[in-house]
Enzyme design. Structure first.
Site, PDB file in Angstrom:
ATOM      1  N   HIS A   1      -4.212  66.132  46.649  1.00 15.90           N
ATOM      2  CA  HIS A   1      -4.454  67.120  47.706  1.00 15.90           C
ATOM      3  C   HIS A   1      -5.595  68.059  47.311  1.00 15.90           C
ATOM      4  O   HIS A   1      -5.374  69.190  46.885  1.00 15.90           O
ATOM      5  CB  HIS A   1      -3.168  67.916  47.958  1.00 15.90           C
ATOM      6  CG  HIS A   1      -3.173  68.681  49.246  1.00 15.90           C
ATOM      7  ND1 HIS A   1      -3.162  68.075  50.476  1.00 15.90           N
ATOM      8  CD2 HIS A   1      -3.191  70.023  49.486  1.00 15.90           C
ATOM      9  CE1 HIS A   1      -3.159  68.995  51.425  1.00 15.90           C
ATOM     10  NE2 HIS A   1      -3.184  70.175  50.846  1.00 15.90           N
TER      11      HIS A   1
ATOM     12  N   ASP B   1      -1.581  62.014  47.548  1.00 26.68           N
ATOM     13  CA  ASP B   1      -1.384  63.381  48.026  1.00 26.68           C
ATOM     14  C   ASP B   1       0.105  63.703  48.029  1.00 26.68           C
ATOM     15  O   ASP B   1       0.887  63.090  48.762  1.00 26.68           O
ATOM     16  CB  ASP B   1      -1.966  63.525  49.441  1.00 26.68           C
ATOM     17  CG  ASP B   1      -2.044  64.971  49.910  1.00 26.68           C
ATOM     18  OD1 ASP B   1      -1.193  65.781  49.486  1.00 26.68           O
ATOM     19  OD2 ASP B   1      -2.954  65.286  50.697  1.00 26.68           O
TER      20      ASP B   1
ATOM     21  N   SER C   1      -6.749  70.375  55.042  1.00 29.64           N
ATOM     22  CA  SER C   1      -5.305  70.477  55.184  1.00 29.64           C
ATOM     23  C   SER C   1      -4.896  71.141  56.509  1.00 29.64           C
ATOM     24  O   SER C   1      -5.186  70.615  57.575  1.00 29.64           O
ATOM     25  CB  SER C   1      -4.730  71.220  53.976  1.00 29.64           C
ATOM     26  OG  SER C   1      -3.339  71.036  53.874  1.00 29.64           O
TER      27      SER C   1
END
Length: 228
Positions: free
Chosen positions: A202, A175, A116
């Protein structure tokens, strides 16, 4: 003498890759280590993983850190949102300096594995390789749920296609944090990227297809390292 040469050559071929790991926003090196346990178990014969913590603590959240923020402090509180098209990046310079110093003291590292916001930062570190000597040994990156930064100060890192670092990208079709197009723009920032798109959200997946995909990628990195 010949026996000594052959023995040491075999030892060199068996040497594992050394990988630095960068967590996501509101995570820590501990939580990232835990979230990648299944994947790392499948890759432990190929690589050693070292986790570090971002230097910026998230306000009033325990074990929660950020590599940078997307807004100036308001009432001494800074936050980050990947969707912000901000002109500010508080904490960014400090994080870059911290990582480069860590690499200089503890490297070299063959690659970086990141998630991320950590993957977003990783992409910019790849661009910095052109001018930062401490990054000269960085040959590959493994980025999970990564994205291209929307902070305008970071545009300079994406001016040219990144050609000197081989990249693996894994991200989810569902996501709910990172829009799909942001991950796709990051992939397009690299020359000859390898990509695995899974049906999840995610997180760092550890399914057999993902494990095998990552294992094949690292095997190729080992071969390239020992052939150079």
């Amino acid at each position: 003498f010949q026996h000594y040469y052959i023995t040491n050559n075999l030892r060199s071929m068996n040497r594992k890759l050394k990988i630095l790991c960068l967590h996501g926003y509101r995570q820590s090196e501990i939580s990232f280590r835990e979230k990648t346990g299944g994947l790392r178990k499948a890759l432990k014969s190929l690589a050693e993983f070292e986790f570090i913590r971002a230097p910026n603590a998230v306000h009033k959240e325990e074990n929660s850190y950020s590599w940078f923020y997307s807004n100036p402090a308001t009432h001494n509180i800074q936050t980050y949102n990947c969707l912000d098209e901000s002109t500010e990046d508080p904490g960014f310079d400090e994080s870059v300096a911290f990582i480069l110093d860590h690499i200089s003291k503890n490297g070299p590292y063959d690659g970086i594995m990141s998630f991320s916001q950590g993957a977003c930062l990783t992409s910019m570190l790849c661009s910095m390789k052109r001018t930062e000597s401490s990054l000269s040994d960085l040959s590959f990156v493994m980025m999970f749920n990564g994205f291209r930064s929307r902070i305008t100060k970071h545009d300079k890192y994406y001016t040219d296609i990144i050609e000197t670092v081989r990249s693996l990208h894994v991200y989810g079709q569902t996501d709910g944090v990172i829009p799909l197009d942001m991950s796709e723009k990051l992939v397009a920032s690299f020359q000859d990227p390898v990509t695995f798109i899974h049906p999840g959200g995610h997180f760092v997946p550890s399914s057999a297809p993902v494990r095998n995909f990552c294992k094949e990628f690292l095997l190729n990195q080992l071969k390239l390292k020992h052939s150079s």
